[in-house]
Design a protein around this motif. Structure first.
Motif, PDB file in Angstrom:
ATOM      1  N   VAL A 302       0.782  -0.999  -0.012  1.00  0.00           N
ATOM      2  CA  VAL A 302      -0.125  -0.078   0.002  1.00  0.00           C
ATOM      3  C   VAL A 302       1.091   1.444  -0.012  1.00  0.00           C
ATOM      4  O   VAL A 302       1.609   1.549   0.921  1.00  0.00           O
ATOM      5  CB  VAL A 302      -1.039   0.145   1.146  1.00  0.00           C
ATOM      6  N   PRO A 303       0.837   1.963  -1.017  1.00  0.00           N
ATOM      7  CA  PRO A 303       1.607   3.410  -1.075  1.00  0.00           C
ATOM      8  C   PRO A 303       1.341   4.478  -0.222  1.00  0.00           C
ATOM      9  O   PRO A 303      -0.032   4.537   0.273  1.00  0.00           O
ATOM     10  CB  PRO A 303       1.476   3.573  -2.568  1.00  0.00           C
ATOM     11  N   ARG A 304       2.174   5.410   0.142  1.00  0.00           N
ATOM     12  CA  ARG A 304       1.763   6.342   0.943  1.00  0.00           C
ATOM     13  C   ARG A 304       1.214   7.518   0.438  1.00  0.00           C
ATOM     14  O   ARG A 304       1.795   7.900  -0.842  1.00  0.00           O
ATOM     15  CB  ARG A 304       2.957   6.849   1.556  1.00  0.00           C
ATOM     16  N   VAL A 305       0.431   8.183   0.997  1.00  0.00           N
ATOM     17  CA  VAL A 305      -0.183   9.405   0.363  1.00  0.00           C
ATOM     18  C   VAL A 305      -0.098  10.835   1.214  1.00  0.00           C
ATOM     19  O   VAL A 305      -0.148  10.593   2.418  1.00  0.00           O
ATOM     20  CB  VAL A 305      -1.746   9.244  -0.026  1.00  0.00           C
ATOM     21  N   GLU A 306      -0.079  11.789   0.606  1.00  0.00           N
ATOM     22  CA  GLU A 306      -0.119  13.066   1.478  1.00  0.00           C
ATOM     23  C   GLU A 306      -1.554  13.470   1.843  1.00  0.00           C
ATOM     24  O   GLU A 306      -2.434  13.242   1.006  1.00  0.00           O
ATOM     25  CB  GLU A 306       0.345  14.325   0.554  1.00  0.00           C
ATOM     26  N   PRO A 307      -1.968  13.445   3.161  1.00  0.00           N
ATOM     27  CA  PRO A 307      -3.122  13.370   3.722  1.00  0.00           C
ATOM     28  C   PRO A 307      -4.217  14.707   3.101  1.00  0.00           C
ATOM     29  O   PRO A 307      -5.277  14.491   2.951  1.00  0.00           O
ATOM     30  CB  PRO A 307      -2.927  13.522   5.238  1.00  0.00           C
ATOM     31  N   THR A 308      -3.517  15.659   2.981  1.00  0.00           N
ATOM     32  CA  THR A 308      -4.294  16.885   2.587  1.00  0.00           C
ATOM     33  C   THR A 308      -4.615  16.628   1.036  1.00  0.00           C
ATOM     34  O   THR A 308      -5.679  17.405   0.330  1.00  0.00           O
ATOM     35  CB  THR A 308      -3.470  18.150   2.248  1.00  0.00           C
ATOM     36  N   ALA A 309      -4.095  15.585   0.303  1.00  0.00           N
ATOM     37  CA  ALA A 309      -4.651  15.266  -0.933  1.00  0.00           C
ATOM     38  C   ALA A 309      -5.989  14.395  -1.087  1.00  0.00           C
ATOM     39  O   ALA A 309      -6.440  14.327  -2.332  1.00  0.00           O
ATOM     40  CB  ALA A 309      -3.599  14.472  -1.830  1.00  0.00           C
ATOM     41  N   ILE A 310      -6.273  13.736  -0.094  1.00  0.00           N
ATOM     42  CA  ILE A 310      -7.502  13.053  -0.157  1.00  0.00           C
ATOM     43  C   ILE A 310      -8.811  13.675   0.738  1.00  0.00           C
ATOM     44  O   ILE A 310      -8.485  14.256   1.922  1.00  0.00           O
ATOM     45  CB  ILE A 310      -7.170  11.780   0.593  1.00  0.00           C
ATOM     46  N   THR A 311      -9.804  13.789  -0.014  1.00  0.00           N
ATOM     47  CA  THR A 311     -11.026  14.422   0.396  1.00  0.00           C
ATOM     48  C   THR A 311     -12.053  13.451   0.708  1.00  0.00           C
ATOM     49  O   THR A 311     -12.279  12.779  -0.163  1.00  0.00           O
ATOM     50  CB  THR A 311     -11.633  15.629  -0.089  1.00  0.00           C
ATOM     51  N   ILE A 312     -12.415  13.007   1.960  1.00  0.00           N
ATOM     52  CA  ILE A 312     -13.537  12.147   2.277  1.00  0.00           C
ATOM     53  C   ILE A 312     -14.963  12.362   1.775  1.00  0.00           C
ATOM     54  O   ILE A 312     -15.715  12.970   2.665  1.00  0.00           O
ATOM     55  CB  ILE A 312     -13.463  11.606   3.782  1.00  0.00           C
ATOM     56  N   ASP A 313     -15.335  12.064   0.386  1.00  0.00           N
ATOM     57  CA  ASP A 313     -16.439  12.840  -0.002  1.00  0.00           C
ATOM     58  C   ASP A 313     -17.277  11.535  -0.755  1.00  0.00           C
ATOM     59  O   ASP A 313     -18.256  11.927  -1.417  1.00  0.00           O
ATOM     60  CB  ASP A 313     -16.344  13.704  -1.080  1.00  0.00           C
ATOM     61  N   GLY A 314     -16.707  10.321  -0.575  1.00  0.00           N
ATOM     62  CA  GLY A 314     -17.488   9.242  -1.284  1.00  0.00           C
ATOM     63  C   GLY A 314     -17.255   9.329  -2.899  1.00  0.00           C
ATOM     64  O   GLY A 314     -17.920   8.704  -3.664  1.00  0.00           O
ATOM     65  N   LEU A 554      -1.679  -5.883   4.599  1.00  0.00           N
ATOM     66  CA  LEU A 554      -1.498  -4.878   3.803  1.00  0.00           C
ATOM     67  C   LEU A 554      -0.077  -4.340   4.410  1.00  0.00           C
ATOM     68  O   LEU A 554       0.270  -4.322   5.719  1.00  0.00           O
ATOM     69  CB  LEU A 554      -2.530  -3.731   4.147  1.00  0.00           C
ATOM     70  N   GLN A 555       1.097  -4.098   3.485  1.00  0.00           N
ATOM     71  CA  GLN A 555       2.275  -3.823   3.744  1.00  0.00           C
ATOM     72  C   GLN A 555       2.612  -2.379   3.441  1.00  0.00           C
ATOM     73  O   GLN A 555       2.455  -2.096   2.329  1.00  0.00           O
ATOM     74  CB  GLN A 555       3.452  -4.542   3.191  1.00  0.00           C
ATOM     75  N   PHE A 556       2.834  -1.475   4.327  1.00  0.00           N
ATOM     76  CA  PHE A 556       2.945   0.018   4.145  1.00  0.00           C
ATOM     77  C   PHE A 556       4.203   0.305   3.539  1.00  0.00           C
ATOM     78  O   PHE A 556       5.357   0.353   4.245  1.00  0.00           O
ATOM     79  CB  PHE A 556       2.540   0.694   5.247  1.00  0.00           C
ATOM     80  N   VAL A 557       4.255   1.030   2.375  1.00  0.00           N
ATOM     81  CA  VAL A 557       5.347   1.478   1.655  1.00  0.00           C
ATOM     82  C   VAL A 557       5.415   2.673   1.182  1.00  0.00           C
ATOM     83  O   VAL A 557       4.270   3.309   1.166  1.00  0.00           O
ATOM     84  CB  VAL A 557       5.760   0.620   0.588  1.00  0.00           C
ATOM     85  N   ILE A 558       6.600   3.215   0.807  1.00  0.00           N
ATOM     86  CA  ILE A 558       6.438   4.697   0.061  1.00  0.00           C
ATOM     87  C   ILE A 558       5.746   4.880  -1.039  1.00  0.00           C
ATOM     88  O   ILE A 558       4.866   5.442  -1.183  1.00  0.00           O
ATOM     89  CB  ILE A 558       7.990   5.512   0.230  1.00  0.00           C
ATOM     90  N   GLU A 559       6.356   3.765  -2.059  1.00  0.00           N
ATOM     91  CA  GLU A 559       5.433   3.599  -3.262  1.00  0.00           C
ATOM     92  C   GLU A 559       5.430   2.478  -3.891  1.00  0.00           C
ATOM     93  O   GLU A 559       6.753   1.534  -3.711  1.00  0.00           O
ATOM     94  CB  GLU A 559       6.197   4.354  -4.261  1.00  0.00           C
ATOM     95  N   ALA A 560       4.535   1.729  -4.191  1.00  0.00           N
ATOM     96  CA  ALA A 560       4.248   0.501  -4.702  1.00  0.00           C
ATOM     97  C   ALA A 560       4.842   0.503  -6.131  1.00  0.00           C
ATOM     98  O   ALA A 560       4.129   0.640  -7.232  1.00  0.00           O
ATOM     99  CB  ALA A 560       2.894   0.084  -4.827  1.00  0.00           C
ATOM    100  N   GLY A 561       6.243  -0.021  -6.299  1.00  0.00           N
ATOM    101  CA  GLY A 561       7.004   0.272  -7.528  1.00  0.00           C
ATOM    102  C   GLY A 561       6.628  -0.610  -8.358  1.00  0.00           C
ATOM    103  O   GLY A 561       7.797  -0.881  -9.403  1.00  0.00           O
ATOM    104  N   THR A 562       6.191  -1.953  -8.315  1.00  0.00           N
ATOM    105  CA  THR A 562       6.554  -2.988  -9.163  1.00  0.00           C
ATOM    106  C   THR A 562       5.206  -3.882  -8.919  1.00  0.00           C
ATOM    107  O   THR A 562       4.238  -3.767  -8.244  1.00  0.00           O
ATOM    108  CB  THR A 562       7.554  -4.025  -8.348  1.00  0.00           C
ATOM    109  N   ALA A 563       5.053  -4.734 -10.081  1.00  0.00           N
ATOM    110  CA  ALA A 563       3.973  -5.796 -10.332  1.00  0.00           C
ATOM    111  C   ALA A 563       4.836  -6.995 -10.367  1.00  0.00           C
ATOM    112  O   ALA A 563       5.763  -7.106 -10.914  1.00  0.00           O
ATOM    113  CB  ALA A 563       3.276  -5.403 -11.520  1.00  0.00           C
ATOM    114  N   VAL A 564       4.390  -7.911  -9.474  1.00  0.00           N
ATOM    115  CA  VAL A 564       4.990  -9.263  -9.315  1.00  0.00           C
ATOM    116  C   VAL A 564       3.917 -10.321  -9.659  1.00  0.00           C
ATOM    117  O   VAL A 564       2.749 -10.285  -9.284  1.00  0.00           O
ATOM    118  CB  VAL A 564       5.268  -9.406  -7.649  1.00  0.00           C
ATOM    119  N   GLU A 565       4.388 -11.254 -10.519  1.00  0.00           N
ATOM    120  CA  GLU A 565       3.531 -12.260 -11.229  1.00  0.00           C
ATOM    121  C   GLU A 565       4.449 -13.718 -10.863  1.00  0.00           C
ATOM    122  O   GLU A 565       5.686 -13.599 -10.749  1.00  0.00           O
ATOM    123  CB  GLU A 565       3.696 -12.295 -12.542  1.00  0.00           C
TER     124      GLU A 565
END
Length: 662
Positions: A302-314, A554-565
């Motif tokens: 799960v990538p990290r996000v700046e909290p001000t970037a998300i508005t809880i509005d549905g 859920l593993q908390f990372v800075i950025e989910a940078g890969t797809a694993v198959e």
């Protein structure tokens, strides 16, 4: 190829990301811990069982290397800390960590094994002699270790807290009362309530061995906890002169082979503070599955996000959601869902056009957006008719969504009733019960705790914010939440699940129950009505509401940078650990890295430039089962040149060369 996990490819995990608006990040040391048969370990102060040979390692001081941060404590002429050896070994079983610590202190005119006057009230007290701090935390998001250096015994056994070990005596805060300013109360915690131990001491040689079995409710296959070792090398001279050891050291953070260097980004020179007042720099122990752990949890970065970037509005209309982690239960092309037929065996698919979630995080908060597009026909519809308490159309009848979290995967008890175990919120395991616009814990009804013979109503709004969007005509039901959890922090992990039911007025009128229960985890990909092994029943509702055994991580990372198959390799079982040559090579700008894993271990995959500088972390101690895997990497932000990629798994490592050619 069969997809192992649905992760978006978005850029790289670059070192420069550490200096973003989040501040400078610290990468925790990660150690894989093997599982052991508890009958094989005897707590006797001796590391003489063969199982210890494969144990996880914390090598602070060895004959060839250092993983220690110490200070000079007034003797700047020192070239090394006063130890011949200082290390720990770690094993685990469900809910128990086995630890063996070996200390071989230099015995000379400046140091010795020293616990003179070890009686309460003596001038030679808690901070004067040799000390070992053994620290654990199941809640790395909680950095408050108390106003005093007392290890925050109030948080044991969850943590962060530490054992104070002096000679044969192992306590929490020297068995002294610890004051809690929030409660204006003091408390004495008995270390023997959560640990067993034995010691061996030889003052003539400076050898001090400690063996412990420590209870922690999150110790389970694939889970992780924070862990640290620290202490001080006391001496009678220092104690007489100053009344303090001052010879403090800590294992994490560390600068390898430079024991007196202050690790960045720390600005002070007090390793004792970083043992006792914060868990920010502690290591992570990750618990490898044993032969009896037959269930492989789904792992999602799960990538990290700046909290001000998300508005809880549905509405999932912010750009940040495009890089979010996926839980794709039903899409146009695939299923990751386990459902039952609920009396309609002619069904070929669950009654959803789409059903998925997206996840982002910031410290102590999980952002989740769930999109449900239900088929609207004569058998199902979005249905919450009579949503009033006491109505015949009640908690178990209409459309439901269970959104579940757990910071304690070792605690499987979700209550005698299907009430989501609200007593454990916000630690978990527990679930939110979501019906239309209403989000509650157990329908806001009292939950009974048989151990306490008491009932309790937990208010979901105390730990979450949310907004919903509902269109009955199309069957669309969107839910956006921000949920507090004290373990959400960089590199940590929590259990997570989605489940629910597709209700209908016909089913409700006929049976008074939905019966259309489903769950995301466990799942058999693209076979939504198959019962996942090793489950013997056909009740996905039970595996949402009564156990977290099959939930995802859920593993908390800075950025989910890969797809694993996962890859195909004959019978699918590789015969040896191997890192393959990337392809294409040279590449521009994307390439694929393939590797084989021969046992269940955390895997780390990093990329370095020709100067040996880390430029990308593609996998960071992520658990993998036995198999062959591929990682797709986009190096679009880098310049042409030679790069090296290194794979580490269970003590083995391999490195290969690749060329980026623009």
């Amino acid at each position: 190829m069969k997809k192992l996990a649905s992760l978006l490819v978005f850029g790289l995990f670059l070192l420069s990301a550490a200096s973003s608006s989040f501040g400078q990040d610290y990468t925790r040391k990660v150690v894989a811990i093997p599982k052991v048969d508890p009958a094989a370990i005897t707590i006797d102060g001796k590391m003489n069982e063969p199982e210890w040979q494969t144990a996880g390692r914390a090598d602070l001081v060895t004959a060839t290397s250092y993983e220690i941060w110490a200070n000079y404590y007034g003797r700047e002429s020192l070239t090394a800390p006063d130890y011949e050896q200082l290390y720990a070994r770690m094993l685990w079983k469900d809910d128990t960590l086995y630890v063996f610590v070996h200390i071989d202190e230099v015995v000379n005119d400046s140091t010795d094994l020293f616990w003179r006057g070890r009686t309460r009230g003596s001038p030679y007290g808690q901070w004067c002699g040799d000390q070992l701090f053994l620290s654990l935390s199941n809640r790395l998001g909680d950095e408050e270790l108390g106003d005093q250096y007392d290890g925050n015994v109030w948080t044991a056994p969850e943590g962060p807290y530490h054992f104070l070990i002096l000679g044969e005596q192992i306590t929490l805060n020297d068995s002294l009362p610890s004051y809690n300013s929030a409660l204006d109360s003091s408390f004495v915690y008995n270390a023997a309530d959560i640990a067993r131990w034995a010691t061996f001491i030889d003052p003539a040689t400076g050898v001090w061995d400690i063996e412990l079995a420590v209870y922690n409710p999150n110790i389970k296959a694939y889970a992780s906890i924070g862990f640290n070792l620290g202490g001080s090398a006391g001496s009678s001279k220092a104690c007489d002169a100053d009344g303090d050891a001052y010879a403090y050291y800590t294992w994490q953070p560390s600068v390898p082979d430079d024991p007196f260097a202050v690790p960045p980004p720390i600005g002070d020179n007090d390793p004792g503070f970083h043992n006792l007042r914060t868990s920010e720099y502690w290591a992570l122990l990750q618990f490898q599955p044993g032969p009896d752990d037959v269930i492989v949890r789904k792992v999602v970065e799960v990538p990290r996000v700046e909290p001000t970037a998300i508005t809880i509005d549905g509405k999932m209309n912010e750009a940040e959601w495009q890089k979010a982690a996926h839980a794709d239960l039903v899409t146009a092309t695939s299923y990751e869902i386990w459902a039952n037929y609920y009396g309609r065996e002619s069904l070929t698919a669950p009654d959803y056009e789409e059903l998925y979630a997206r996840m982002l995080w910031k410290d102590d908060t999980l952002y989740a957006f769930v999109h449900i597009d239900e088929v609207v026909n004569d058998s199902t519809d979005l249905f919450w008719r009579g949503r009033t308490r006491g109505s015949p159309y009640g908690q178990w009848c209409g459309d439901q969504l269970f959104l579940s979290l757990s910071n304690r995967l070792g605690d499987e008890e979700l209550g005698d009733q299907y009430d989501g175990n609200v007593w454990t919120a916000p630690e978990g395991p527990y679930h939110f019960l979501i019906l239309g616009e209403q989000i509650t814990l157990n329908d806001s009804l009292p939950s009974y705790n048989s151990a306490l013979d008491s009932s309790f109503v937990y208010n979901a709004a105390d730990i979450a914010r949310w907004a919903t969007f509902i269109d009955p005509a199309t069957g669309v039901w969107d839910i956006e939440l921000a949920i507090y959890n004290p373990n959400i922090k960089l590199q940590t992990a929590i259990g997570f699940n989605l489940g629910g039911s597709a209700g209908s007025s016909k089913a409700c009128d006929a049976d008074g129950d939905a019966y259309a229960y489903y769950t995301w985890q466990p799942s058999v990909p693209d076979d939504p009505f198959a019962v996942p092994p090793p489950i013997g029943d056909n009740d996905p509702g039970f595996h949402n509401l009564r156990t977290s055994e099959y939930w995802a991580l859920l593993q908390f990372v800075i950025e989910a940078g890969t797809a694993v198959e996962s890859g195909e390799n004959g019978n699918g079982v590789p015969v040896r650990f191997a890192l393959r040559q990337n392809y294409p090579n040279p590449f521009n700008p994307s390439t694929t890295i393939r590797f084989d894993v021969t046992k269940n271990v955390p895997v780390t995959l990093r990329v370095y430039n020709s100067l040996g500088q880390l430029v990308a972390t593609l996998l960071n101690a992520r658990p993998f089962a036995v198999g062959t895997y591929e990682v797709n990497w986009n190096a679009g932000a880098l310049t042409s040149g030679v790069y090296f990629y290194r794979l580490e798994a269970g003590g083995a490592s391999q490195t290969k060369r690749m060329v980026l050619m623009r």
